[in-house]
Write a protein that holds these residues in place. Sequence first.
Motif, PDB file in Angstrom:
ATOM      1  N   SER A  53      43.591  36.831  35.138  1.00  0.00           N
ATOM      2  CA  SER A  53      44.131  37.541  36.148  1.00  0.00           C
ATOM      3  C   SER A  53      45.618  36.933  36.277  1.00  0.00           C
ATOM      4  O   SER A  53      46.688  37.291  36.548  1.00  0.00           O
ATOM      5  N   PHE A  54      45.810  35.444  36.104  1.00  0.00           N
ATOM      6  CA  PHE A  54      46.773  34.768  36.583  1.00  0.00           C
ATOM      7  C   PHE A  54      47.981  34.817  35.426  1.00  0.00           C
ATOM      8  O   PHE A  54      49.011  34.505  35.712  1.00  0.00           O
ATOM      9  N   LEU A  55      47.397  35.249  34.160  1.00  0.00           N
ATOM     10  CA  LEU A  55      48.325  35.472  33.221  1.00  0.00           C
ATOM     11  C   LEU A  55      49.278  36.988  33.612  1.00  0.00           C
ATOM     12  O   LEU A  55      50.467  36.807  32.832  1.00  0.00           O
ATOM     13  N   ARG A  56      48.693  37.575  34.423  1.00  0.00           N
ATOM     14  CA  ARG A  56      49.417  38.860  34.834  1.00  0.00           C
ATOM     15  C   ARG A  56      49.460  38.891  36.570  1.00  0.00           C
ATOM     16  O   ARG A  56      48.955  39.677  37.230  1.00  0.00           O
ATOM     17  N   SER A  57      49.780  37.691  37.258  1.00  0.00           N
ATOM     18  CA  SER A  57      49.347  37.483  38.426  1.00  0.00           C
ATOM     19  C   SER A  57      49.940  38.689  39.479  1.00  0.00           C
ATOM     20  O   SER A  57      49.372  39.087  40.540  1.00  0.00           O
ATOM     21  N   THR A  58      51.254  39.055  39.208  1.00  0.00           N
ATOM     22  CA  THR A  58      51.952  39.940  40.180  1.00  0.00           C
ATOM     23  C   THR A  58      50.943  41.204  40.068  1.00  0.00           C
ATOM     24  O   THR A  58      50.610  41.851  41.144  1.00  0.00           O
ATOM     25  N   ASP A  59      50.525  41.754  39.101  1.00  0.00           N
ATOM     26  CA  ASP A  59      49.790  42.994  38.908  1.00  0.00           C
ATOM     27  C   ASP A  59      48.395  43.100  39.351  1.00  0.00           C
ATOM     28  O   ASP A  59      47.759  43.690  39.841  1.00  0.00           O
ATOM     29  N   LEU A  60      47.707  41.695  38.897  1.00  0.00           N
ATOM     30  CA  LEU A  60      46.429  41.606  39.069  1.00  0.00           C
ATOM     31  C   LEU A  60      45.626  40.737  40.320  1.00  0.00           C
ATOM     32  O   LEU A  60      44.504  40.893  40.277  1.00  0.00           O
ATOM     33  N   ILE A  61      46.896  40.257  40.835  1.00  0.00           N
ATOM     34  CA  ILE A  61      46.405  39.401  41.835  1.00  0.00           C
ATOM     35  C   ILE A  61      47.057  39.900  43.315  1.00  0.00           C
ATOM     36  O   ILE A  61      46.628  40.225  44.209  1.00  0.00           O
ATOM     37  N   TYR A  62      48.379  39.771  43.496  1.00  0.00           N
ATOM     38  CA  TYR A  62      49.435  39.684  44.386  1.00  0.00           C
ATOM     39  C   TYR A  62      49.283  41.158  45.110  1.00  0.00           C
ATOM     40  O   TYR A  62      49.072  41.374  46.217  1.00  0.00           O
ATOM     41  N   THR A  63      49.704  41.974  44.097  1.00  0.00           N
ATOM     42  CA  THR A  63      49.852  43.730  44.437  1.00  0.00           C
ATOM     43  C   THR A  63      48.427  43.982  44.681  1.00  0.00           C
ATOM     44  O   THR A  63      48.485  44.464  45.961  1.00  0.00           O
ATOM     45  N   PRO A  64      47.601  43.741  44.286  1.00  0.00           N
ATOM     46  CA  PRO A  64      46.211  44.427  44.972  1.00  0.00           C
ATOM     47  C   PRO A  64      45.828  43.659  46.118  1.00  0.00           C
ATOM     48  O   PRO A  64      45.232  44.313  46.966  1.00  0.00           O
ATOM     49  N   ALA A  65      46.109  42.380  46.359  1.00  0.00           N
ATOM     50  CA  ALA A  65      45.652  41.755  47.509  1.00  0.00           C
ATOM     51  C   ALA A  65      46.477  42.231  48.719  1.00  0.00           C
ATOM     52  O   ALA A  65      45.872  42.272  49.747  1.00  0.00           O
ATOM     53  N   ILE A  66      47.721  42.412  48.285  1.00  0.00           N
ATOM     54  CA  ILE A  66      48.754  43.151  49.493  1.00  0.00           C
ATOM     55  C   ILE A  66      48.177  44.577  49.938  1.00  0.00           C
ATOM     56  O   ILE A  66      47.954  44.610  51.075  1.00  0.00           O
ATOM     57  N   ARG A  67      47.746  45.234  48.919  1.00  0.00           N
ATOM     58  CA  ARG A  67      47.311  46.582  49.424  1.00  0.00           C
ATOM     59  C   ARG A  67      45.879  46.582  49.819  1.00  0.00           C
ATOM     60  O   ARG A  67      45.601  47.346  51.012  1.00  0.00           O
ATOM     61  N   SER A  68      44.797  45.581  49.591  1.00  0.00           N
ATOM     62  CA  SER A  68      43.841  45.537  50.252  1.00  0.00           C
ATOM     63  C   SER A  68      43.661  44.988  51.515  1.00  0.00           C
ATOM     64  O   SER A  68      43.149  45.292  52.376  1.00  0.00           O
ATOM     65  N   TYR A  69      44.355  43.688  51.484  1.00  0.00           N
ATOM     66  CA  TYR A  69      44.177  42.950  52.560  1.00  0.00           C
ATOM     67  C   TYR A  69      45.396  43.016  53.801  1.00  0.00           C
ATOM     68  O   TYR A  69      45.221  42.745  54.924  1.00  0.00           O
ATOM     69  N   MET A  70      46.582  43.523  53.475  1.00  0.00           N
ATOM     70  CA  MET A  70      47.672  43.670  54.543  1.00  0.00           C
ATOM     71  C   MET A  70      47.673  45.074  54.755  1.00  0.00           C
ATOM     72  O   MET A  70      47.940  45.680  55.924  1.00  0.00           O
ATOM     73  N   MET A  71      47.567  46.270  53.688  1.00  0.00           N
ATOM     74  CA  MET A  71      47.576  47.550  53.857  1.00  0.00           C
ATOM     75  C   MET A  71      46.393  48.204  54.583  1.00  0.00           C
ATOM     76  O   MET A  71      46.443  49.149  54.916  1.00  0.00           O
ATOM     77  N   GLY A  72      45.225  47.498  54.234  1.00  0.00           N
ATOM     78  CA  GLY A  72      43.919  47.935  54.566  1.00  0.00           C
ATOM     79  C   GLY A  72      43.442  49.213  53.671  1.00  0.00           C
ATOM     80  O   GLY A  72      42.596  50.010  54.035  1.00  0.00           O
ATOM     81  N   GLU A  73      43.931  49.030  52.302  1.00  0.00           N
ATOM     82  CA  GLU A  73      43.623  50.294  51.414  1.00  0.00           C
ATOM     83  C   GLU A  73      42.247  50.172  50.922  1.00  0.00           C
ATOM     84  O   GLU A  73      41.938  48.733  50.554  1.00  0.00           O
ATOM     85  N   THR A  74      41.531  51.001  50.628  1.00  0.00           N
ATOM     86  CA  THR A  74      40.347  50.745  49.601  1.00  0.00           C
ATOM     87  C   THR A  74      40.881  50.730  48.273  1.00  0.00           C
ATOM     88  O   THR A  74      41.820  51.263  47.783  1.00  0.00           O
ATOM     89  N   PRO A  75      40.187  50.024  47.282  1.00  0.00           N
ATOM     90  CA  PRO A  75      40.787  49.811  45.969  1.00  0.00           C
ATOM     91  C   PRO A  75      40.520  51.219  45.309  1.00  0.00           C
ATOM     92  O   PRO A  75      39.651  51.709  45.541  1.00  0.00           O
ATOM     93  N   PRO A  76      41.273  51.368  44.209  1.00  0.00           N
ATOM     94  CA  PRO A  76      41.456  52.791  43.526  1.00  0.00           C
ATOM     95  C   PRO A  76      39.928  52.861  42.780  1.00  0.00           C
ATOM     96  O   PRO A  76      39.314  51.859  42.340  1.00  0.00           O
TER      97      PRO A  76
END
Length: 600
Positions: free
Chosen positions: A405-428
């Motif tokens: 995941s850290f090879l594509r950290s923005t797409d596979l770590i930070y963006t999903p974390a923002i959606r899940s932990y800050m926006m409160g969204e359910t993963p797709p």
Amino acid sequence: MTTSDGQTPEMTEEHIDRLKENLEKVEALSKRLVEVMAGKKGHTSALDGPNQELFAKAATAYWADAWQNPAKLLEQQIEFWGKSVLNFAEAQQALTTGEVEDDDNAPKDRRFSNPMWETNPYFRFIRQQYQTNAQAIEQAVASVDDLDQKDLQRLRYFSQQIIDMMAPTNFLATNPDALERAVETEGQSLIKGLENLVSDLEANDGELVVKLADETAFQVGGNIATTPGDVVFRNQMMELIQYKPATEMVHETPIVLFPPWINKFYILDLKAQNSLIKWVTEQGYTIFVVSWVNADSSHADIGLEDYIEEGYLTAISEVKKICNVKQINAVGYCIAGTTLSLTLSLMKKRGDKSIKSATFFTTLTDFGEQGEFTPFLQNDFVNGIEEQVNRDGILKAWIIGRTMSFLRSTDLIYTPAIRSYMMGETPPAFDLLFWNGDGANLPGRMAMQYLRGLCQSNDFVSDGFKMLGHKLHIKDVDVPLMAITCETDHIAAWKDCYRGVQQMGSRSKTFVVSESGHIAGIVNPPSKKKYGHYINPDMKADAETWLKEADFHEGSWWPLWEAWLKKRSGKQVPAREAGDSEHPSLGPAPGTYVLVKASR
């Protein structure tokens, strides 16, 4: 915050009270958070970052250069100071006048797509200063030249990780999307986000592994991995699945497909529309697929030789018995392709001609260039992995998944974390991401053989890889082969795959570069008419020349492979039912091994 019609909503006392009410729920969640973190098992710190020696060497080189050339340092610092002061001045002006000038020179970055990053003076200043800081770090790293190439590559990688980690979008106070959502939902999004965070931590014994997909949306064998078949053999290493025929007649020579054991085989059978396994049966072939065991601590001493003897050679032997044939066509994907190469070398040494042809999907055999994995294949990290493996007996799936995941950290770590932990969204509900999160543990001994002997020492193409009483070498791979690689593959770069195939001893080689990456370039059904591929029969030139002179073909490579395979698959025979009297069905596909979850 603005509504869809551009108006600022009125925050009534009732809204404020509900917001406070929701935020009080944080206390209970915080208690759970403290409990799960207190129970965290921990891991060797070497897995979390490079040895400090790297940064010390970089700092020494940077200041040595600055001492020799102070004008360059001053120029960089003055540029940074100037941009920072200008950012502040523009923010002050915007706050005073209420007007913000268009920033046409701002770098395009989808993280900053919210209009407030441009129109709100506060967020605009934060965005501009972050980009100024990022540019300053990049310039400082670029000016370091008194390091060897690997250290420079690692320095660039880890400095970029720092830049990505410090993006203002990763923090609630500086993320307008998250703040707007919190106000709109009266704080409920933050409660849901914290619930998501605590749940992910609890599911991973305190390790933060961001859940990428809604796991409740999929069931292996229910709505994915549904191509009909039967388990016809089982041992401690694998289950052998024979898939039901889809035609009345089939080619005499069966296919045995070896998927990677870093992940599970059903990437090739996600759903009917993109299932390679199903498509192969529809073309009139008997296909067997190996489903590898998900290692636990009892498998600590299992090595690559066990995968070869009890996996590859056993599967080939059992398929020959079931189909009453002398030869099979073998397929290996990723690490399973690498090990198929080792197996072919061993079979050459033993005089075993059971494999008629070999197909390699995104397979590395020459590790002389380590590509994007260079930061993780140096001794500090590998020593850390070895320490952790000695402690656990296995290389745990979350460590492998985190590294990928850290090879594509923005797409596979930070963006999903923002959606899940800050926006409160359910993963797709996304099947590919569900598969990506359904990882597998690796036996400790096997993992270290792979990392030390193949990745670091590159023994297979140099002095030979010692195994099972022989020195296995890439030149021993001499069966007719086809190699499928992917143009944007960041795991097994096609140029590195090409270099390996060039060194194989086969007289008949077909090399293909598919558009797209490690997964999408392989899972590319003809019906989608999506990604094309390149072909060039001349493999004497270097990779760049090969691609420049290659012919491009629209659409999937699957039909090309099938036409190549047909010539090596013998006459037509009546379709075979699963197993035989000595190989009764042990249960329906996808079997039981694939259902075992990786231990934490």
